[in-house]
Design a protein around this motif. Structure first.
Motif, PDB file in Angstrom:
ATOM      1  N   MET A 422       0.838  -1.204   0.000  1.00  0.00           N
ATOM      2  CA  MET A 422       0.000   0.000   0.000  1.00  0.00           C
ATOM      3  C   MET A 422       0.873   1.254   0.000  1.00  0.00           C
ATOM      4  O   MET A 422       0.582   2.232  -0.704  1.00  0.00           O
ATOM      5  N   LEU A 423       1.946   1.229   0.774  1.00  0.00           N
ATOM      6  CA  LEU A 423       2.854   2.365   0.837  1.00  0.00           C
ATOM      7  C   LEU A 423       3.572   2.561  -0.502  1.00  0.00           C
ATOM      8  O   LEU A 423       3.732   3.692  -0.987  1.00  0.00           O
ATOM      9  N   GLN A 424       3.984   1.457  -1.119  1.00  0.00           N
ATOM     10  CA  GLN A 424       4.639   1.543  -2.424  1.00  0.00           C
ATOM     11  C   GLN A 424       3.705   2.145  -3.475  1.00  0.00           C
ATOM     12  O   GLN A 424       4.102   2.991  -4.278  1.00  0.00           O
ATOM     13  N   MET A 425       2.448   1.702  -3.460  1.00  0.00           N
ATOM     14  CA  MET A 425       1.484   2.212  -4.435  1.00  0.00           C
ATOM     15  C   MET A 425       1.162   3.674  -4.182  1.00  0.00           C
ATOM     16  O   MET A 425       0.979   4.461  -5.109  1.00  0.00           O
ATOM     17  N   TYR A 426       1.091   4.066  -2.915  1.00  0.00           N
ATOM     18  CA  TYR A 426       0.839   5.463  -2.573  1.00  0.00           C
ATOM     19  C   TYR A 426       1.957   6.348  -3.120  1.00  0.00           C
ATOM     20  O   TYR A 426       1.702   7.389  -3.728  1.00  0.00           O
ATOM     21  N   MET A 427       3.178   5.913  -2.932  1.00  0.00           N
ATOM     22  CA  MET A 427       4.306   6.702  -3.424  1.00  0.00           C
ATOM     23  C   MET A 427       4.364   6.706  -4.954  1.00  0.00           C
ATOM     24  O   MET A 427       4.731   7.705  -5.571  1.00  0.00           O
ATOM     25  N   GLY A 428       3.976   5.600  -5.563  1.00  0.00           N
ATOM     26  CA  GLY A 428       4.010   5.527  -7.023  1.00  0.00           C
ATOM     27  C   GLY A 428       2.867   6.262  -7.702  1.00  0.00           C
ATOM     28  O   GLY A 428       2.924   6.553  -8.900  1.00  0.00           O
ATOM     29  N   SER A 429       1.819   6.582  -6.945  1.00  0.00           N
ATOM     30  CA  SER A 429       0.635   7.217  -7.533  1.00  0.00           C
ATOM     31  C   SER A 429       0.788   8.717  -7.734  1.00  0.00           C
ATOM     32  O   SER A 429       0.026   9.334  -8.474  1.00  0.00           O
ATOM     33  N   GLY A 430       1.766   9.304  -7.042  1.00  0.00           N
ATOM     34  CA  GLY A 430       1.935  10.751  -7.132  1.00  0.00           C
ATOM     35  C   GLY A 430       0.968  11.524  -6.258  1.00  0.00           C
ATOM     36  O   GLY A 430       0.861  12.757  -6.365  1.00  0.00           O
ATOM     37  N   ASP A 431       0.240  10.809  -5.369  1.00  0.00           N
ATOM     38  CA  ASP A 431      -0.746  11.471  -4.508  1.00  0.00           C
ATOM     39  C   ASP A 431      -0.108  12.246  -3.360  1.00  0.00           C
ATOM     40  O   ASP A 431      -0.756  13.082  -2.740  1.00  0.00           O
ATOM     41  N   CYS A 432       1.131  11.937  -3.059  1.00  0.00           N
ATOM     42  CA  CYS A 432       1.804  12.641  -1.966  1.00  0.00           C
ATOM     43  C   CYS A 432       2.312  13.993  -2.482  1.00  0.00           C
ATOM     44  O   CYS A 432       3.245  14.047  -3.283  1.00  0.00           O
ATOM     45  N   LYS A 433       1.690  15.067  -2.028  1.00  0.00           N
ATOM     46  CA  LYS A 433       2.004  16.404  -2.542  1.00  0.00           C
ATOM     47  C   LYS A 433       3.005  17.159  -1.667  1.00  0.00           C
ATOM     48  O   LYS A 433       3.464  18.233  -2.039  1.00  0.00           O
ATOM     49  N   ASN A 434       3.310  16.614  -0.495  1.00  0.00           N
ATOM     50  CA  ASN A 434       4.241  17.277   0.414  1.00  0.00           C
ATOM     51  C   ASN A 434       5.651  16.739   0.168  1.00  0.00           C
ATOM     52  O   ASN A 434       5.939  15.572   0.460  1.00  0.00           O
ATOM     53  N   PRO A 435       6.550  17.561  -0.354  1.00  0.00           N
ATOM     54  CA  PRO A 435       7.902  17.077  -0.698  1.00  0.00           C
ATOM     55  C   PRO A 435       8.667  16.514   0.498  1.00  0.00           C
ATOM     56  O   PRO A 435       9.394  15.530   0.351  1.00  0.00           O
ATOM     57  N   LYS A 436       8.520  17.125   1.673  1.00  0.00           N
ATOM     58  CA  LYS A 436       9.231  16.640   2.851  1.00  0.00           C
ATOM     59  C   LYS A 436       8.742  15.256   3.255  1.00  0.00           C
ATOM     60  O   LYS A 436       9.545  14.366   3.579  1.00  0.00           O
ATOM     61  N   ILE A 437       7.424  15.084   3.242  1.00  0.00           N
ATOM     62  CA  ILE A 437       6.850  13.776   3.582  1.00  0.00           C
ATOM     63  C   ILE A 437       7.266  12.747   2.544  1.00  0.00           C
ATOM     64  O   ILE A 437       7.643  11.615   2.881  1.00  0.00           O
ATOM     65  N   ALA A 438       7.214  13.134   1.280  1.00  0.00           N
ATOM     66  CA  ALA A 438       7.590  12.207   0.201  1.00  0.00           C
ATOM     67  C   ALA A 438       9.033  11.748   0.363  1.00  0.00           C
ATOM     68  O   ALA A 438       9.354  10.572   0.156  1.00  0.00           O
ATOM     69  N   LYS A 439       9.905  12.649   0.745  1.00  0.00           N
ATOM     70  CA  LYS A 439      11.314  12.306   0.923  1.00  0.00           C
ATOM     71  C   LYS A 439      11.490  11.315   2.069  1.00  0.00           C
ATOM     72  O   LYS A 439      12.246  10.341   1.954  1.00  0.00           O
ATOM     73  N   LYS A 440      10.775  11.541   3.177  1.00  0.00           N
ATOM     74  CA  LYS A 440      10.866  10.641   4.323  1.00  0.00           C
ATOM     75  C   LYS A 440      10.319   9.251   3.972  1.00  0.00           C
ATOM     76  O   LYS A 440      10.902   8.222   4.333  1.00  0.00           O
ATOM     77  N   LEU A 441       9.189   9.236   3.269  1.00  0.00           N
ATOM     78  CA  LEU A 441       8.579   7.944   2.909  1.00  0.00           C
ATOM     79  C   LEU A 441       9.469   7.176   1.928  1.00  0.00           C
ATOM     80  O   LEU A 441       9.592   5.947   2.014  1.00  0.00           O
ATOM     81  N   ASP A 442      10.047   7.887   0.992  1.00  0.00           N
ATOM     82  CA  ASP A 442      10.925   7.230   0.022  1.00  0.00           C
ATOM     83  C   ASP A 442      12.139   6.613   0.719  1.00  0.00           C
ATOM     84  O   ASP A 442      12.536   5.478   0.415  1.00  0.00           O
ATOM     85  N   ALA A 443      12.707   7.352   1.667  1.00  0.00           N
ATOM     86  CA  ALA A 443      13.856   6.823   2.419  1.00  0.00           C
ATOM     87  C   ALA A 443      13.438   5.607   3.241  1.00  0.00           C
ATOM     88  O   ALA A 443      14.178   4.615   3.343  1.00  0.00           O
ATOM     89  N   GLY A 444      12.240   5.672   3.826  1.00  0.00           N
ATOM     90  CA  GLY A 444      11.743   4.539   4.602  1.00  0.00           C
ATOM     91  C   GLY A 444      11.523   3.312   3.749  1.00  0.00           C
ATOM     92  O   GLY A 444      11.846   2.179   4.159  1.00  0.00           O
ATOM     93  N   LEU A 445      10.987   3.514   2.540  1.00  0.00           N
ATOM     94  CA  LEU A 445      10.752   2.379   1.636  1.00  0.00           C
ATOM     95  C   LEU A 445      12.053   1.703   1.240  1.00  0.00           C
ATOM     96  O   LEU A 445      12.087   0.482   1.016  1.00  0.00           O
ATOM     97  N   GLN A 446      13.128   2.472   1.119  1.00  0.00           N
ATOM     98  CA  GLN A 446      14.419   1.882   0.775  1.00  0.00           C
ATOM     99  C   GLN A 446      14.851   0.877   1.850  1.00  0.00           C
ATOM    100  O   GLN A 446      15.406  -0.182   1.546  1.00  0.00           O
TER     101      GLN A 446
END
Length: 458
Positions: A422-446
């Motif tokens: 679900m987290l992977q799909m959320y990040m891949g959908s482009g729905d996350c509009k907050n750059p700071k949150i997106a950066k944290k989530l991307d690092a977490g997914l790694q």
């Protein structure tokens, strides 16, 4: 899921699905044609006016291949005739067969739901030509999906009857169950047959079957909106963690909630229990761990129905194998605990004031996992000693304690996989509009990506 795989297909993009372009289902028709002739009843034209297939032509694989590049004026599936369609009697016999071949359904039929109660609803099939066609193709080309569909239909009608819903609403729930996975027949066979982890894009494509099912039913005038809506809601969950819209209980219709639970029960059994020779009755433990996701009343009814069947539980592990079995579980527990810790950290550290409903749904899943497994023996440092201690305190066999622990472990593993995807799909959908949150989530997914593979046995 095993079934024949049509060849020569374009990549399936369910997010942009159109009934006017050929896809997997049309090639299933071609496969069916080899044993049950499928012929064209209306000339098939492209939007440019080119005649592609004429009345009387057979829908063969070679005939369809040139059509892949065109957009059609009308859907192919609405312009064909199958020589031997499934009729009312055929459908009822399929229902009888799955009852007779399934110990649990047979027990329910003997104690509560006689076969005669299924005859009136089965005799409605020929009122729905679209359903006749789809079931004929599904039974011949996707046998596993057909068996699951019948099981979901039985669960749905049994739950509705247990709730004492009016006959018309009970029938609607049943037919929604029979139609709910029609969209699966348009998903790439490669995705359906894949045994390794699906990518986020593949999960997105698979989830698209819900929208496809809705579009298919909307093309026919005979289905009420309430039935179509129930089909569209069959992957929604009461706690907001479902899809496609993350609805909560108050937003999901009663037929939709019944269908969602029935579909989940069948999925749990076929995907996680049946391959290991386990029984329907063991579904109760999984329901108990997931009450927040389903209508409470429905869960109670299902547990009552399963207990009513009086089917005994089997031992999963024999006494002499318990130490080795517990050792493997302990190793898996370390993996699960680390995985959950990473997921929890990356999602809860974001706070809850961001105003993003989809992100809130992901955070709700973390809270659900935490509350479900809080205090669980899965998090005991010495699992072997804990298992024996519980058995001694409760005066029950160690086998039973190990079985309960195994079910909880499998359920936690399932939830962690689900949340990660679900987290992977959320990040891949482009729905996350907050750059700071997106950066944290991307690092977490790694970090989290490495947990998808099971731990290596020592």
């Amino acid at each position: 899921m095993s079934h024949n795989q049509p060849s020569g297909l374009l990549k399936n993009d369910s997010s942009a699905w159109s009934s006017l372009q050929l896809d997997t289902y049309d090639f299933y028709l071609a496969q069916l044609c080899a044993t049950n002739p499928v012929s064209v009843t209306q000339n098939i034209y492209s939007t440019e006016g080119q005649l592609l297939l004429a009345v009387g032509d057979l829908v063969t694989h070679n005939a369809l291949l040139p059509l892949r590049a065109f957009t059609l004026v009308k859907p192919l599936s609405g312009c064909i005739h199958i020589q031997r369609l499934m009729n009312n009697a055929d459908f009822l016999q399929h229902m009888v067969n799955i009852i007779r071949d399934t110990e649990f359904f047979q027990a329910l039929e003997e104690r509560k739901y006689p076969l005669e109660s299924l005859r009136p609803v089965s005799e409605m099939l020929e009122q729905f030509p679209l359903v006749q066609q789809r079931l004929t193709v599904m039974a011949a080309q996707m046998g596993d999906l057909f068996q699951r569909t019948l099981s979901v239909g039985l669960w749905s009608i049994f739950i509705a009857q247990e709730m004492r819903l009016p006959i018309v609403e009970t029938q609607m729930v049943f037919w929604a169950a029979i139609c709910h996975d029609f969209g699966m027949m348009h998903i790439s066979p490669h995705i359906l047959a894949k045994e390794e982890e699906l990518t986020a894009e593949e999960w997105r494509s698979l989830q698209g079957h819900v929208e496809i099912s809705r579009q298919i039913l909307r093309e026919a005038a005979e289905f009420p909106e309430a039935l179509i809506n129930a089909v569209y809601e069959h992957h929604e969950r009461s706690d907001g963690t479902g899809y496609p819209h993350g609805k909560v209980e108050s937003e999901i219709s009663l037929p939709g909630q019944i269908l969602a639970l029935a579909d989940s029960i069948v999925g749990i059994y076929y995907n996680r229990f049946k391959p290991h020779g386990r029984r329907w009755r063991e579904v109760i433990a999984v329901l108990e761990l997931n009450r927040a996701a389903y209508l409470y009343r429905s869960c109670e009814i299902v547990s009552t129905m399963i207990f009513r069947s009086e089917i005994p539980l089997d031992n999963v592990v024999e006494g002499s194998d318990v130490p080795e079995f517990a050792e493997r579980m302990l190793q898996q527990n370390v993996h699960l605990q680390q995985w959950f810790a990473e997921l929890s950290s990356v999602l809860t550290d974001l706070g809850y004031t961001h105003g993003d409903r989809k992100l809130h749904s992901l955070q709700n899943v973390v809270l659900h996992i935490a509350s479900t497994f809080k205090g669980s023996l899965l998090f005991k440092e010495d699992l072997r000693a804990s298992l024996q201690s519980i058995a001694n305190q409760q005066g029950i066999g160690i086998n039973k304690v190990v079985e309960d622990a195994l079910l909880r472990q499998q359920e936690m593993n399932f939830h962690l996989h689900r949340l990660t995807h679900m987290l992977q799909m959320y990040m891949g959908s482009g729905d996350c509009k907050n750059p700071k949150i997106a950066k944290k989530l991307d690092a977490g997914l790694q970090k989290i990506g490495g947990f998808l593979a099971p731990p290596t046995a020592q």
